[in-house]
Scaffold this active site. Structure first.
Site, PDB file in Angstrom:
ATOM      1  N   ASN A 177      24.902 -28.546  18.436  1.00 44.44           N
ATOM      2  CA  ASN A 177      25.096 -27.098  18.524  1.00 44.44           C
ATOM      3  C   ASN A 177      24.896 -26.675  19.976  1.00 44.44           C
ATOM      4  O   ASN A 177      23.817 -26.844  20.542  1.00 44.44           O
ATOM      5  CB  ASN A 177      24.084 -26.417  17.595  1.00 44.44           C
ATOM      6  CG  ASN A 177      24.231 -24.906  17.592  1.00 44.44           C
ATOM      7  OD1 ASN A 177      24.388 -24.303  18.650  1.00 44.44           O
ATOM      8  ND2 ASN A 177      24.160 -24.295  16.431  1.00 44.44           N
ATOM      9  N   HIS A 223      23.125 -22.684  22.853  1.00 45.11           N
ATOM     10  CA  HIS A 223      22.149 -22.335  23.897  1.00 45.11           C
ATOM     11  C   HIS A 223      22.579 -22.741  25.297  1.00 45.11           C
ATOM     12  O   HIS A 223      21.957 -22.339  26.271  1.00 45.11           O
ATOM     13  CB  HIS A 223      20.768 -22.850  23.507  1.00 45.11           C
ATOM     14  CG  HIS A 223      20.272 -22.131  22.282  1.00 45.11           C
ATOM     15  ND1 HIS A 223      20.124 -20.758  22.256  1.00 45.11           N
ATOM     16  CD2 HIS A 223      19.979 -22.565  21.041  1.00 45.11           C
ATOM     17  CE1 HIS A 223      19.723 -20.399  21.049  1.00 45.11           C
ATOM     18  NE2 HIS A 223      19.642 -21.468  20.296  1.00 45.11           N
ATOM     19  N   HIS A 266      28.330 -21.084  17.100  1.00 50.24           N
ATOM     20  CA  HIS A 266      28.140 -19.913  16.244  1.00 50.24           C
ATOM     21  C   HIS A 266      28.689 -18.694  16.975  1.00 50.24           C
ATOM     22  O   HIS A 266      28.134 -18.281  17.994  1.00 50.24           O
ATOM     23  CB  HIS A 266      26.635 -19.749  15.965  1.00 50.24           C
ATOM     24  CG  HIS A 266      26.301 -18.643  15.013  1.00 50.24           C
ATOM     25  ND1 HIS A 266      25.019 -18.407  14.567  1.00 50.24           N
ATOM     26  CD2 HIS A 266      27.071 -17.698  14.400  1.00 50.24           C
ATOM     27  CE1 HIS A 266      25.015 -17.382  13.738  1.00 50.24           C
ATOM     28  NE2 HIS A 266      26.244 -16.923  13.623  1.00 50.24           N
ATOM     29  N   ARG A 313      28.603 -15.227  16.981  1.00 48.29           N
ATOM     30  CA  ARG A 313      27.845 -14.135  16.364  1.00 48.29           C
ATOM     31  C   ARG A 313      28.596 -12.824  16.535  1.00 48.29           C
ATOM     32  O   ARG A 313      29.332 -12.630  17.502  1.00 48.29           O
ATOM     33  CB  ARG A 313      26.449 -14.036  16.997  1.00 48.29           C
ATOM     34  CG  ARG A 313      25.552 -15.227  16.674  1.00 48.29           C
ATOM     35  CD  ARG A 313      24.131 -14.969  17.142  1.00 48.29           C
ATOM     36  NE  ARG A 313      23.444 -14.035  16.290  1.00 48.29           N
ATOM     37  CZ  ARG A 313      22.503 -14.356  15.403  1.00 48.29           C
ATOM     38  NH1 ARG A 313      22.108 -15.599  15.266  1.00 48.29           N
ATOM     39  NH2 ARG A 313      21.938 -13.441  14.663  1.00 48.29           N
ATOM     40  N   ARG A 318      26.238 -12.704  21.412  1.00 51.31           N
ATOM     41  CA  ARG A 318      25.124 -12.871  22.355  1.00 51.31           C
ATOM     42  C   ARG A 318      25.189 -14.184  23.135  1.00 51.31           C
ATOM     43  O   ARG A 318      24.594 -14.299  24.181  1.00 51.31           O
ATOM     44  CB  ARG A 318      23.779 -12.737  21.643  1.00 51.31           C
ATOM     45  CG  ARG A 318      23.459 -13.893  20.741  1.00 51.31           C
ATOM     46  CD  ARG A 318      22.052 -13.811  20.196  1.00 51.31           C
ATOM     47  NE  ARG A 318      21.892 -12.734  19.238  1.00 51.31           N
ATOM     48  CZ  ARG A 318      20.906 -12.679  18.349  1.00 51.31           C
ATOM     49  NH1 ARG A 318      19.991 -13.618  18.340  1.00 51.31           N
ATOM     50  NH2 ARG A 318      20.807 -11.683  17.489  1.00 51.31           N
ATOM     51  N   GLU A 322      30.122 -21.885  13.045  1.00 54.33           N
ATOM     52  CA  GLU A 322      29.145 -21.137  12.240  1.00 54.33           C
ATOM     53  C   GLU A 322      29.528 -19.681  12.291  1.00 54.33           C
ATOM     54  O   GLU A 322      29.828 -19.151  13.366  1.00 54.33           O
ATOM     55  CB  GLU A 322      27.750 -21.288  12.848  1.00 54.33           C
ATOM     56  CG  GLU A 322      27.004 -22.479  12.375  1.00 54.33           C
ATOM     57  CD  GLU A 322      25.608 -22.480  12.976  1.00 54.33           C
ATOM     58  OE1 GLU A 322      25.047 -21.412  13.225  1.00 54.33           O
ATOM     59  OE2 GLU A 322      25.111 -23.577  13.204  1.00 54.33           O
ATOM     60  N   THR A 340      19.034 -17.850  13.304  1.00 54.68           N
ATOM     61  CA  THR A 340      19.386 -17.676  11.891  1.00 54.68           C
ATOM     62  C   THR A 340      18.136 -17.904  11.039  1.00 54.68           C
ATOM     63  O   THR A 340      17.775 -19.040  10.735  1.00 54.68           O
ATOM     64  CB  THR A 340      20.507 -18.659  11.497  1.00 54.68           C
ATOM     65  OG1 THR A 340      21.493 -18.651  12.523  1.00 54.68           O
ATOM     66  CG2 THR A 340      21.141 -18.258  10.183  1.00 54.68           C
ATOM     67  N   GLU A 364      24.481 -26.865   3.843  1.00 52.91           N
ATOM     68  CA  GLU A 364      23.586 -27.286   4.918  1.00 52.91           C
ATOM     69  C   GLU A 364      22.209 -26.745   4.563  1.00 52.91           C
ATOM     70  O   GLU A 364      22.026 -25.527   4.423  1.00 52.91           O
ATOM     71  CB  GLU A 364      24.044 -26.730   6.271  1.00 52.91           C
ATOM     72  CG  GLU A 364      23.102 -27.169   7.391  1.00 52.91           C
ATOM     73  CD  GLU A 364      23.531 -26.691   8.773  1.00 52.91           C
ATOM     74  OE1 GLU A 364      24.718 -26.355   8.979  1.00 52.91           O
ATOM     75  OE2 GLU A 364      22.650 -26.644   9.643  1.00 52.91           O
ATOM     76  N   HIS A 366      18.169 -26.922  11.579  1.00 54.95           N
ATOM     77  CA  HIS A 366      17.361 -25.808  12.077  1.00 54.95           C
ATOM     78  C   HIS A 366      15.958 -26.252  12.437  1.00 54.95           C
ATOM     79  O   HIS A 366      15.241 -26.801  11.591  1.00 54.95           O
ATOM     80  CB  HIS A 366      17.275 -24.622  11.102  1.00 54.95           C
ATOM     81  CG  HIS A 366      17.092 -23.329  11.843  1.00 54.95           C
ATOM     82  ND1 HIS A 366      15.867 -22.905  12.287  1.00 54.95           N
ATOM     83  CD2 HIS A 366      17.973 -22.406  12.287  1.00 54.95           C
ATOM     84  CE1 HIS A 366      16.001 -21.774  12.948  1.00 54.95           C
ATOM     85  NE2 HIS A 366      17.279 -21.450  12.969  1.00 54.95           N
TER      86      HIS A 366
HETATM   87  N1  PXP Z   1      22.433 -24.971  11.502  1.00 55.14           N
HETATM   88  C1  PXP Z   1      22.671 -23.646  11.406  1.00 55.14           C
HETATM   89  C2  PXP Z   1      23.474 -23.168  10.253  1.00 55.14           C
HETATM   90  C3  PXP Z   1      22.198 -22.742  12.369  1.00 55.14           C
HETATM   91  O1  PXP Z   1      22.445 -21.426  12.248  1.00 55.14           O
HETATM   92  C4  PXP Z   1      21.490 -23.246  13.473  1.00 55.14           C
HETATM   93  C5  PXP Z   1      21.017 -22.316  14.539  1.00 55.14           C
HETATM   94  O2  PXP Z   1      22.102 -21.804  15.218  1.00 55.14           O
HETATM   95  C6  PXP Z   1      21.301 -24.634  13.558  1.00 55.14           C
HETATM   96  C7  PXP Z   1      21.747 -25.476  12.538  1.00 55.14           C
HETATM   97  C8  PXP Z   1      20.607 -25.268  14.713  1.00 55.14           C
HETATM   98  O3  PXP Z   1      19.288 -24.859  14.777  1.00 55.14           O
HETATM   99  P1  PXP Z   1      18.441 -25.237  16.048  1.00 55.14           P
HETATM  100  O4  PXP Z   1      19.066 -24.505  17.201  1.00 55.14           O
HETATM  101  O5  PXP Z   1      17.083 -24.760  15.722  1.00 55.14           O
HETATM  102  O6  PXP Z   1      18.546 -26.725  16.228  1.00 55.14           O
END
Ligand code: PXP
Length: 260
Positions: free
Chosen positions: A13, A16, A49, A51, A55, A76, A107, A157, A198
């Site tokens: 992901n 960030h 994602h 959003r 952001r 996402e 999330t 998930e 997550h």
């Molecule tokens: N899975 C989903 C559905 C999420 O919304 C997120 C956060 O964007 C993640 C995984 C990844 O979470 P983390 O950034 O804490 O690894």
């Protein structure tokens, strides 16, 4: 029987990386460059994602990356009509439906499929009709998972946030892991593919990656944070190795796990 460890894949992901860029509204760090690193790594794909408040990830990121990205592209998204429209046009390989609240830092919690069933089912069906594989991000809760299957999801998930918190606090880790193991088993019995994510870090990832039926992890914050010190390619390798390393005895005593 031991689970075939190579089965659990990693989707990176990159939200960030975009967070850092948007903090200064610059063109760097480049999401495209980050996606190129993922493409050249052993990761299975990339997750972004979009959003509603934009952001971090921007619309232009999606088109720039999806045009050439050679691996799995997982978008996402909430069920907001504007975002659904973008997804239908983009046609990523996978869409993961997530809840979205403006004020949240990330999330927080899974989709309420029980409470918003009709809307989630309609969006799921629309996306599937465009050939998109649809996953629902839910708490490891049997009732929610049942409704994901009813709505026609291809996959769930499992939200690992509570497990990650327990791990940080050093309390109830085995119980949270057992919850995830039960949920994964139930989801699979309903014919759903099972992913998780997550709050996963190098320290806590192994036990989740090695849960039976879990075939893919989505990891962002912990991996991008680690990449600050070792670089993205190296961080991906570290996480892939971390997913498959032997983990602590505390987790191994779980009844659900000890039989494998
Ligand atoms: N899975 C989903 C559905 C999420 O919304 C997120 C956060 O964007 C993640 C995984 C990844 O979470 P983390 O950034 O804490 O690894």
């Amino acid at each position: 029987m031991l689970k075939e460890l190579s089965k659990c894949q990693l989707c990176v992901n990159l939200d960030h990386v975009a967070t850092l860029r948007q903090a200064r509204q610059t063109s760097y760090p480049s999401l495209l460059e980050a996606a190129t690193v993922v493409a050249g790594s052993r990761a299975a794909g990339v997750t972004l994602h979009l959003r509603e408040d934009r952001r971090h990830v921007q619309d232009s990121d999606l088109s720039a990356i999806s045009q050439w990205f050679p691996k799995k592209f997982n978008l996402e998204m909430s069920c907001h009509p504007e975002i659904v429209g973008i997804c239908l046009q983009l046609r990523p390989e996978q869409a993961t439906l997530v809840p979205e609240r403006r004020q949240e830092l990330t999330t927080e919690g899974g989709l309420d499929v029980l409470g918003f069933f009709d809307r989630i089912r309609d969006v799921t069906q629309k996306l599937k009709a465009r050939g998109i594989w649809v996953s629902h991000f839910v708490e490891p809760d049997g009732q929610q998972i049942r409704r994901c299957a009813d709505a026609g999801a291809n996959a769930v998930e499992l939200h690992t946030g509570r497990y990650a918190q327990a791990f940080l606090a050093g309390e109830n880790v085995a119980a949270q892991l057992e919850r995830l193991a039960d949920a994964a088993r139930y989801a699979r019995s309903l014919g759903l593919a099972v992913y998780a994510g997550h709050g996963l870090t190098l320290q806590n990832v192994a036990a989740v990656a090695q849960l039976e039926y879990v075939t893919e992890l989505n990891i962002g914050h912990g991996l991008v944070s680690h990449a600050l010190f070792v670089g993205l390619a190296h961080a991906i390798e570290d996480f892939l190795r971390g997913m498959h390393k032997t983990h602590s005895a505390e987790h191994a005593v779980l009844p659900a796990l000890s039989v494998r």
